[in-house]
Design a protein around this motif. Structure first.
Motif: not given
Length: 233
Positions: A217-233
């Motif tokens: 969804t565009k909403e997920w993309g806008n919030v996460y910008q391609g990131r995972k939910t945690i750093i370093g993975v």
């Protein structure tokens, strides 16, 4: 023009901040023009004087008697303005299910991922290791094998309840709805976190499709910008 301007203090890697950010992204239509919310986002560095537990925080000196510092309470406040997030006919069920998932073990994994990053300073690494001690001792009770298995069973129990609410043939969201509730939003992040910490096997097959759908969804993309939910993975 929005009638009420809020400030949201958040951190990109705080799962509770993510829950609030994605809830607002999926907020839908306001109850009326007077209740529409405008939120200014202020990022907080949780490793420079703040802790994960201190974000998110929602403030508005004109509307709120005091800041709201709990992600679920912030979610409920947003839902007062955007009723599709907490439809009256599902309200009690949604509130009950939102209380269930625990994130302590995922918080430990997030800190571990940061410690493992190459190139971080020794001072930063020591700060992270100290934070891990606090998480380990106060949040997870040692993360013993027994505790981990208990958390896995609890996760399975919750997801087994939720999967019964999902029928992709009727609609893309839980209960066959055409728009997400707050439970859909928090569930999406919970599933993503399970994937990111290596516990995707706990996700029931029907909810795998739900997980992939929300990530597109565009909403997920806008919030996460391609990131995972945690750093370093």
């Amino acid at each position: 023009m929005a009638s009420t301007d809020y400030t949201l203090y958040y951190n990109t890697w705080s799962v509770y901040s993510q829950m609030v950010l994605l809830t607002f992204a999926f907020r839908g239509q306001p109850k009326d023009a007077q209740t529409e919310m405008a939120i200014k986002k202020q990022e907080v560095d949780i490793f420079k004087g703040a802790q994960v537990e201190e974000v998110p925080v929602l403030t508005n000196s004109h509307v709120l008697p005091k800041p709201i510092a709990d992600s679920l309470d912030i979610t409920y406040h947003i839902a007062k303005h955007y009723p599709s997030l907490l439809p009256e006919e599902k309200k009690h069920e949604i509130i009950e299910l939102l209380r269930k998932p625990a994130e302590a073990y995922a918080q430990k994994a997030a800190v571990e991922a940061k410690i493992a990053q190459p190139g971080i300073s020794e001072r930063y690494r020591k700060a992270l290791e100290f934070k891990m001690t606090i998480v380990q001792n106060e949040k997870i009770n040692g993360v013993t094998p027994t505790e981990i298995e208990t958390q896995k069973r609890n996760t399975t129990t919750v997801l087994d309840k939720i999967v019964k609410l999902y029928d992709s043939a009727s609609g893309p969201w839980l209960w066959g709805r055409t728009s997400p509730t707050a439970l859909d939003v928090h569930l999406a992040i919970f599933l993503a976190r399970l994937h990111d910490v290596g516990h995707a096997v706990l996700v029931p097959e029907p909810l795998v499709a739900f997980y992939h759908m929300t990530r597109e969804t565009k909403e997920w993309g806008n919030v996460y910008q391609g990131r995972k939910t945690i750093i370093g993975v």
